[in-house]
Design an enzyme around this catalytic site. Structure first.
Site, short mmCIF file in Angstrom:
data_model
loop_
_atom_site.label_atom_id
_atom_site.label_comp_id
_atom_site.label_asym_id
_atom_site.label_seq_id
_atom_site.Cartn_x
_atom_site.Cartn_y
_atom_site.Cartn_z
N ASP A 21 29.93 31.51 43.19
CA ASP A 21 31.03 32.08 43.99
C ASP A 21 32.36 31.39 43.70
O ASP A 21 32.40 30.21 43.34
CB ASP A 21 30.67 31.95 45.48
CG ASP A 21 31.52 32.87 46.35
OD1 ASP A 21 32.15 33.81 45.82
OD2 ASP A 21 31.55 32.64 47.58
N GLY A 22 33.44 32.12 43.90
CA GLY A 22 34.78 31.55 43.79
C GLY A 22 35.57 32.01 42.57
O GLY A 22 36.67 31.53 42.32
N HIS A 38 35.93 36.32 36.65
CA HIS A 38 34.51 36.62 36.36
C HIS A 38 34.15 36.22 34.93
O HIS A 38 33.05 35.73 34.68
CB HIS A 38 34.23 38.11 36.60
CG HIS A 38 34.40 38.52 38.04
ND1 HIS A 38 33.83 37.81 39.08
CD2 HIS A 38 35.09 39.54 38.62
CE1 HIS A 38 34.17 38.38 40.23
NE2 HIS A 38 34.94 39.43 39.99
N SER A 66 25.55 41.01 44.03
CA SER A 66 24.69 41.28 45.18
C SER A 66 24.64 42.76 45.50
O SER A 66 25.48 43.54 45.04
CB SER A 66 25.20 40.50 46.40
OG SER A 66 26.35 41.13 46.95
N THR A 67 23.66 43.12 46.32
CA THR A 67 23.57 44.53 46.76
C THR A 67 24.79 44.91 47.59
O THR A 67 25.08 46.10 47.76
CB THR A 67 22.28 44.77 47.61
OG1 THR A 67 22.17 43.71 48.59
CG2 THR A 67 21.03 44.76 46.75
N LEU A 131 13.76 26.67 29.64
CA LEU A 131 14.19 27.13 30.96
C LEU A 131 13.99 28.64 31.14
O LEU A 131 14.21 29.42 30.22
CB LEU A 131 15.70 26.82 31.09
CG LEU A 131 16.40 27.28 32.36
CD1 LEU A 131 15.99 26.41 33.54
CD2 LEU A 131 17.92 27.24 32.18
N GLU A 207 16.42 22.78 49.77
CA GLU A 207 17.51 21.87 50.12
C GLU A 207 18.81 22.54 49.70
O GLU A 207 18.84 23.24 48.69
CB GLU A 207 17.35 20.53 49.37
CG GLU A 207 16.08 19.77 49.74
CD GLU A 207 16.08 19.28 51.18
OE1 GLU A 207 17.17 19.01 51.71
OE2 GLU A 207 14.99 19.19 51.76
C1 IPE Z 1 27.79 36.15 46.94
O1 IPE Z 1 29.17 36.00 46.90
C2 IPE Z 1 27.32 36.99 45.81
C3 IPE Z 1 27.50 36.45 44.47
C4 IPE Z 1 28.01 35.28 44.17
C5 IPE Z 1 27.05 37.29 43.41
P1 IPE Z 1 30.12 36.95 47.75
O2 IPE Z 1 31.52 36.53 47.44
O3 IPE Z 1 29.77 38.36 47.53
O4 IPE Z 1 29.71 36.55 49.23
P2 IPE Z 1 30.52 36.71 50.59
O5 IPE Z 1 31.03 38.11 50.65
O6 IPE Z 1 31.63 35.72 50.56
O7 IPE Z 1 29.51 36.38 51.64
C1 IPE Z 2 31.64 35.53 42.77
O1 IPE Z 2 33.01 35.32 42.86
C2 IPE Z 2 31.28 36.65 41.84
C3 IPE Z 2 30.75 37.83 42.52
C4 IPE Z 2 30.53 37.94 43.79
C5 IPE Z 2 30.42 38.95 41.67
P1 IPE Z 2 33.91 36.16 43.86
O2 IPE Z 2 34.44 37.34 43.14
O3 IPE Z 2 33.19 36.44 45.11
O4 IPE Z 2 35.07 35.12 44.11
P2 IPE Z 2 35.85 34.92 45.46
O5 IPE Z 2 34.85 34.60 46.51
O6 IPE Z 2 36.60 36.18 45.74
O7 IPE Z 2 36.77 33.76 45.17
MG MG Z 3 33.00 35.40 46.86
#
Ligand code: IPE
Ligand code: IPE
Ligand code: MG
Length: 246
Positions: A21-22, A38, A66-67, A131, A207
């Site tokens: 994420d991020g 991405h 994610s879904t 892996l 954990e």
């Molecule tokens: C979770 O991140 C899904 C992935 C990293 C693929 P999201 O950015 O979608 O999660 P929320 O919306 O902050 O919970």
């Molecule tokens: C995770 O990064 C990738 C996916 C959920 C596909 P984000 O796109 O959710 O990044 P933020 O949370 O907006 O920074």
């Molecule tokens: Mg996110």
């Protein structure tokens, strides 16, 4: 290698899950489009997968889509799928690394060419002995349980399973990670403290390790930090610590 010397190589988590994420915030900070985040995230994934392979992790599950991520603007969804497409077309990404690639999630609704590429990647890497990477694409923990329940109902109807045989093992055998150990360690960067529907069934005794680092900035040294923290935990699984008396 950095801090690897400090890691106890005899206590490396067998299965690590990462919520990647991020990416969006990383791009925003640089005045770049989210798609650039991405792409940077995909490159981090390759580095981290190689590193996990090197230090002897058996299974790495990464949350890629994610879904719920279909709620995003169509152009962003398309850019994520395109990054996946490019990654799969470059089979050197896993073949030369002795990494076995598997997909978890409901791939049936993905574009046909991606379904084909997934199939090829899984086939091409199935004899790899290093892996195992589970790439979670259109994955949702609840959706996974729904699929397992449907399979159980089918198996009951077909006489493969009786009602009495429905137990935790029967469910574990019908989820995407069947046959693999549950994740020992789940990592979420980017400063969020939630699972967002990741590995719900499997994470019962995982954990957790959280960090403010945005996924594209995540380095092997951050993984070292997470594993070092993991190695200091006392995993009791509901019991008492070894050697303790009542
Ligand atoms: C979770 O991140 C899904 C992935 C990293 C693929 P999201 O950015 O979608 O999660 P929320 O919306 O902050 O919970
Ligand atoms: C995770 O990064 C990738 C996916 C959920 C596909 P984000 O796109 O959710 O990044 P933020 O949370 O907006 O920074
Ligand atoms: Mg996110």
């Amino acid at each position: 290698m950095g801090k690897q010397a400090q890691l106890d190589l005899s206590n490396i988590p067998k299965h690590i899950g990462i919520i990647m994420d991020g990416n969006g915030r990383w791009a925003k900070k640089r005045f770049l489009p989210r798609s650039a985040g991405h792409s940077a995230g995909a490159s981090t994934f390759k580095t981290i997968a190689r590193y996990c392979n090197k230090i002897g992790v058996q299974v790495l599950t990464v949350y890629a889509f994610s879904t719920e991520n279909w709620k995003r603007p169509p152009a962003e969804v398309a850019s994520i799928l395109d990054i996946l497409r490019k990654y799969l077309k470059d089979s050197t990404n896993f073949k030369d690394e002795n990494i076995r690639l598997r997909f978890i999630g409901d791939s049936s609704v993905l574009p046909a060419d991606i379904i084909e590429l997934i199939h090829t990647a899984e086939e091409d890497s199935k004899s790899a002995t290093g892996l195992v990477v589970n790439l979670a694409v259109n994955y949702g923990g609840r959706d996974e349980v729904v699929h397992a329940v449907r399979q159980i109902v089918k198996d009951c109807k077909n006489g493969v399973l009786t009602e009495e045989q429905i137990n935790e093992q029967a469910i574990s055998a019908r989820i995407y990670t069947a046959g693999q150990p549950d994740p020992d360690l789940i990592i979420r960067p980017s400063g969020e403290y939630r699972l967002s529907n990741f590995l719900l069934w499997q994470s019962a005794y995982s954990e957790f390790w959280f960090s403010n680092v945005l996924w594209p900035d995540f380095k092997p040294r951050h993984l070292d930090q997470a594993i070092l923290s993991y190695q200091q935990r006392d995993r009791r699984f509901g019991g008492v610590h070894a050697g303790e008396n009542a």
